[in-house]
Design a protein around this motif. Structure first.
Motif, PDB file in Angstrom:
ATOM      1  N   PRO A 110       0.125  21.293   4.541  1.00  0.00           N
ATOM      2  CA  PRO A 110      -0.597  20.633   3.431  1.00  0.00           C
ATOM      3  C   PRO A 110      -0.304  19.135   3.323  1.00  0.00           C
ATOM      4  N   ILE A 111       0.910  18.732   3.681  1.00  0.00           N
ATOM      5  CA  ILE A 111       1.217  17.298   3.622  1.00  0.00           C
ATOM      6  C   ILE A 111       0.494  16.558   4.748  1.00  0.00           C
ATOM      7  N   VAL A 112       0.434  17.172   5.932  1.00  0.00           N
ATOM      8  CA  VAL A 112      -0.278  16.530   7.041  1.00  0.00           C
ATOM      9  C   VAL A 112      -1.768  16.407   6.708  1.00  0.00           C
ATOM     10  N   GLU A 113      -2.317  17.422   6.047  1.00  0.00           N
ATOM     11  CA  GLU A 113      -3.733  17.328   5.642  1.00  0.00           C
ATOM     12  C   GLU A 113      -3.932  16.188   4.636  1.00  0.00           C
ATOM     13  N   SER A 140       3.311  20.454  -7.713  1.00  0.00           N
ATOM     14  CA  SER A 140       2.046  20.005  -7.138  1.00  0.00           C
ATOM     15  C   SER A 140       1.068  19.583  -8.230  1.00  0.00           C
ATOM     16  N   GLU A 141       1.007  20.389  -9.302  1.00  0.00           N
ATOM     17  CA  GLU A 141       0.076  20.056 -10.390  1.00  0.00           C
ATOM     18  C   GLU A 141       0.544  18.815 -11.144  1.00  0.00           C
ATOM     19  N   ARG A 142       1.840  18.753 -11.366  1.00  0.00           N
ATOM     20  CA  ARG A 142       2.353  17.632 -12.156  1.00  0.00           C
ATOM     21  C   ARG A 142       2.084  16.287 -11.472  1.00  0.00           C
ATOM     22  N   PHE A 143       2.228  16.259 -10.151  1.00  0.00           N
ATOM     23  CA  PHE A 143       2.107  14.976  -9.450  1.00  0.00           C
ATOM     24  C   PHE A 143       0.809  14.844  -8.658  1.00  0.00           C
ATOM     25  N   ASP A 144      -0.016  15.866  -8.679  1.00  0.00           N
ATOM     26  CA  ASP A 144      -1.251  15.859  -7.894  1.00  0.00           C
ATOM     27  C   ASP A 144      -0.951  15.552  -6.426  1.00  0.00           C
ATOM     28  N   LEU A 145       0.041  16.244  -5.905  1.00  0.00           N
ATOM     29  CA  LEU A 145       0.488  16.049  -4.524  1.00  0.00           C
ATOM     30  C   LEU A 145       0.759  17.417  -3.894  1.00  0.00           C
ATOM     31  N   PRO A 146       0.608  17.540  -2.585  1.00  0.00           N
ATOM     32  CA  PRO A 146       1.062  18.778  -1.948  1.00  0.00           C
ATOM     33  C   PRO A 146       2.575  18.928  -2.096  1.00  0.00           C
ATOM     34  N   ALA A 147       3.004  20.133  -2.489  1.00  0.00           N
ATOM     35  CA  ALA A 147       4.434  20.428  -2.588  1.00  0.00           C
ATOM     36  C   ALA A 147       4.690  21.669  -1.742  1.00  0.00           C
ATOM     37  N   VAL A 148       5.595  21.535  -0.765  1.00  0.00           N
ATOM     38  CA  VAL A 148       5.828  22.625   0.191  1.00  0.00           C
ATOM     39  C   VAL A 148       7.319  22.849   0.369  1.00  0.00           C
ATOM     40  N   ASP A 149       7.678  24.072   0.769  1.00  0.00           N
ATOM     41  CA  ASP A 149       9.005  24.303   1.340  1.00  0.00           C
ATOM     42  C   ASP A 149       8.809  24.331   2.854  1.00  0.00           C
ATOM     43  N   PRO A 150       9.328  23.337   3.586  1.00  0.00           N
ATOM     44  CA  PRO A 150       9.004  23.261   5.016  1.00  0.00           C
ATOM     45  C   PRO A 150       9.531  24.450   5.805  1.00  0.00           C
ATOM     46  N   ILE A 151      10.594  25.101   5.322  1.00  0.00           N
ATOM     47  CA  ILE A 151      11.128  26.247   6.053  1.00  0.00           C
ATOM     48  C   ILE A 151      10.296  27.488   5.761  1.00  0.00           C
ATOM     49  N   ARG A 152       9.915  27.703   4.496  1.00  0.00           N
ATOM     50  CA  ARG A 152       9.149  28.907   4.157  1.00  0.00           C
ATOM     51  C   ARG A 152       7.714  28.844   4.663  1.00  0.00           C
ATOM     52  N   MET A 153       7.101  27.656   4.609  1.00  0.00           N
ATOM     53  CA  MET A 153       5.658  27.621   4.842  1.00  0.00           C
ATOM     54  C   MET A 153       5.174  26.465   5.700  1.00  0.00           C
ATOM     55  N   GLY A 154       6.113  25.634   6.173  1.00  0.00           N
ATOM     56  CA  GLY A 154       5.681  24.500   6.986  1.00  0.00           C
ATOM     57  C   GLY A 154       5.148  23.359   6.137  1.00  0.00           C
ATOM     58  N   VAL A 155       4.704  22.321   6.822  1.00  0.00           N
ATOM     59  CA  VAL A 155       4.322  21.088   6.124  1.00  0.00           C
ATOM     60  C   VAL A 155       2.842  20.759   6.292  1.00  0.00           C
ATOM     61  N   ASP A 159       0.804  -1.226   0.000  1.00  0.00           N
ATOM     62  CA  ASP A 159       0.000   0.000   0.000  1.00  0.00           C
ATOM     63  C   ASP A 159       0.833   1.271   0.000  1.00  0.00           C
ATOM     64  N   ILE A 160       2.135   1.160  -0.167  1.00  0.00           N
ATOM     65  CA  ILE A 160       2.991   2.347  -0.113  1.00  0.00           C
ATOM     66  C   ILE A 160       2.539   3.390  -1.129  1.00  0.00           C
ATOM     67  N   ARG A 161       2.555   4.648  -0.699  1.00  0.00           N
ATOM     68  CA  ARG A 161       2.187   5.731  -1.619  1.00  0.00           C
ATOM     69  C   ARG A 161       2.928   7.019  -1.260  1.00  0.00           C
ATOM     70  N   CYS A 162       3.121   7.864  -2.229  1.00  0.00           N
ATOM     71  CA  CYS A 162       3.727   9.174  -2.007  1.00  0.00           C
ATOM     72  C   CYS A 162       2.654  10.145  -1.530  1.00  0.00           C
ATOM     73  N   VAL A 163       2.958  10.920  -0.470  1.00  0.00           N
ATOM     74  CA  VAL A 163       1.960  11.851   0.067  1.00  0.00           C
ATOM     75  C   VAL A 163       2.410  13.305  -0.017  1.00  0.00           C
ATOM     76  N   GLY A 164       3.564  13.566  -0.640  1.00  0.00           N
ATOM     77  CA  GLY A 164       3.953  14.967  -0.749  1.00  0.00           C
ATOM     78  C   GLY A 164       5.383  15.131  -1.230  1.00  0.00           C
ATOM     79  N   ILE A 165       5.690  16.372  -1.604  1.00  0.00           N
ATOM     80  CA  ILE A 165       7.027  16.728  -2.058  1.00  0.00           C
ATOM     81  C   ILE A 165       7.498  17.888  -1.190  1.00  0.00           C
TER      82      ILE A 165
END
Lengths: 337, 337
Positions: free
Chosen positions: A325-328, A308-323, A282-288
């Protein structure tokens, strides 16, 4: 290994802030575990914690002196040895992420034996592990993987642990590198394990747990790095993650210390899923997670939106904006009861 | 490490032939390197070489006593220690593939120090390696990979070295496991290397060479084995093979010591090519080596024919029929000047 807390952070007399990044990492992520810092004459690094002598640190409750700085020569200079011995004499354990073992100094070894102090060389894995078995274990696991080394896998895992805990998840950072072990107070420097036991050591590090407990496993290297891919694959098999996050730096063209091109994020996702299915279908990617520090704000926004659009995944910079969207995304993919 | 030849093979007093399979492997592949065998009272194994005392073996030119048998308990019994010390006193080095280090016996260590004998613990990699770099090296390399552990990778590599040499190739077996190291007289037990240095150790083992020199690299584990895939991947990256052979056993359903199903040969070819291209874009599969010992002759023929047609590759059982079809394929794919 489990390191006694709280810590007194030792910075020595290092010439700049970067040399003390282990100490600053511990303060950033585990401020409650630190009673203060001890610096020698001429030290140019500062964690912002109160300065204290070793005796004062011990009196403030310090249980372990953590060598939080790296001497340029990679060895323990004599004036650092004296401080370590003083801490042992004061009744403290000592933890170090240096290549050189603390016990290779006769003064330190003798003091530790005499006082019964524990010496934690977190870069060396002295315990014996079993070989990996691949059996499914209860509990949930998330692994940070990367397009390269030194690309934010530890930072992302720690940021996730913090954000998940804030949102009510039962989340626990699992350290696989020496700085991570000092931040977590336990763990395994997985690149120092004997090759036969990579996945077995990770199985030991991430044992069976409650169904809603999340082990957030710090990744190492990259499946595409010609130096370290074996470590990365053993780590993936041992962690048997339910979810993974790809860490990336969009302006790098070749991997660190080699001439190999940085792989595409799509290839990292694809190969991580393919290998990960060996132990977890069941492994899956949940964010970038993207280190955009080399981009200006508009470039960073564009880069993250495009990924984010290319992979249909949340893509964040954890330092600039935190994570968040990935937790959601995790909450959606793995609903809690 | 490079082990002085010729060898005197020590079989101890093991209770059956299987316990001496290291010695029989050395005799099978390197008969010219062996002056004889030394057995203790009650030994039930026999390599077919002349029996001699240690003094006779030394007089016959023996330079290294090779512990060619495994004691059931995994340690060196006292009567073996006495023979090892006798060999050292007679002026020989000693080589062992046991887990227990020779030098952990005080008698052996003291004798070796006194006489200047070298003790080769081939299961332990004591030398320091650099991390792998992935740069292309001159010369040609062939790697044996597998659908599982213990499936014929060493045997296939040695059979290839022999057949290629007979056909005029400049071929050299490169050992990555303890028995292979004793057969080759040098090599690295790659599963005993620190994880960070797997690919670097293989780069050291298979250095730049003449354009038509073939290094035939003994594979380990499987990219699909949950215990050892990290070793297999680091070995693949370090060897940067031009050609590889898949070793397979058609009646196994799960991998050794775990519950993971045996992968399909197609998946092993595909993933080996995919990872191998990181350091060598031209990597290709040149054959399938099948252990058909569990099949009768008709079943074995059918199995090999089916694999050969399915993959358009030579498929052989190296024990039943040798590896000539694979060597012919190599000649076609890599024409010599």
């Amino acid at each position: 290994m489990s390191i006694e807390k709280p810590y007194l952070l030792f910075l020595g007399d290092v010439p700049d802030q970067l040399a003390a990044k282990t100490a600053t990492g511990v303060v950033d992520w585990r401020p409650d575990w630190c009673v203060g810092q001890t610096r020698l004459e001429g030290c140019k690094a500062d964690t912002g914690l109160p300065d204290m002598t070793i005796a004062e640190g011990r009196a403030a409750g310090g249980r372990t002196l953590v060598i939080g700085a790296v001497n340029p020569g990679g060895v323990l200079p004599d004036n650092w040895v004296a401080s370590v011995v003083e801490a042992i004499e004061a009744g403290m354990d000592v933890a170090s992420g240096l290549h050189m073992r603390l016990g290779s100094s006769p003064e330190i070894r003798e003091a530790a034996e005499r006082r019964g102090a524990r010496l934690h060389d977190v870069r060396h894995a002295d315990r014996q592990f079993a070989t990996g078995k691949g059996f499914r274990r209860s509990g949930k696991r998330l692994l940070t993987v990367g397009t390269d080394c030194s690309i934010g896998k530890k930072y992302t895992a720690l940021a996730l642990e913090r954000e998940m805990s804030a949102r009510g998840f039962d989340a626990e950072f699992c350290a696989t590198g020496q700085t991570g072990v000092l931040i977590a107070g336990r763990g395994v420097a997985i690149d120092a394990v004997i090759a036969d036991f990579i996945s077995g050591a990770v199985e030991w590090l991430t044992p069976e747990a409650a169904p809603d407990h999340w082990q957030i496993v710090e990744g190492q290297g990259s499946l595409f790095h010609p130096s370290f891919a074996g470590v990365s694959l053993g780590l993936l098999h041992g962690a048997q993650p339910d979810a993974f996050i790809v860490c990336h730096e969009p302006t790098r063209t070749t991997m660190r210390n080699v001439r190999t091109p940085i792989p595409d994020v799509a290839d990292v996702i694809d190969l991580t899923v393919r290998h990960g299915r060996l132990n977890n279908q069941d492994i899956r990617c949940v964010g970038i997670s993207v280190n955009t520090s080399a981009l200006d704000a508009a470039e960073a926004d564009a880069c993250l939106r495009q990924l984010s659009e290319r992979f249909d995944l949340p893509a964040v910079d954890p330092i600039r904006m935190g994570v968040l969207p990935i937790v959601e995304r995790l909450e959606t993919e793995f609903p809690r009861p």
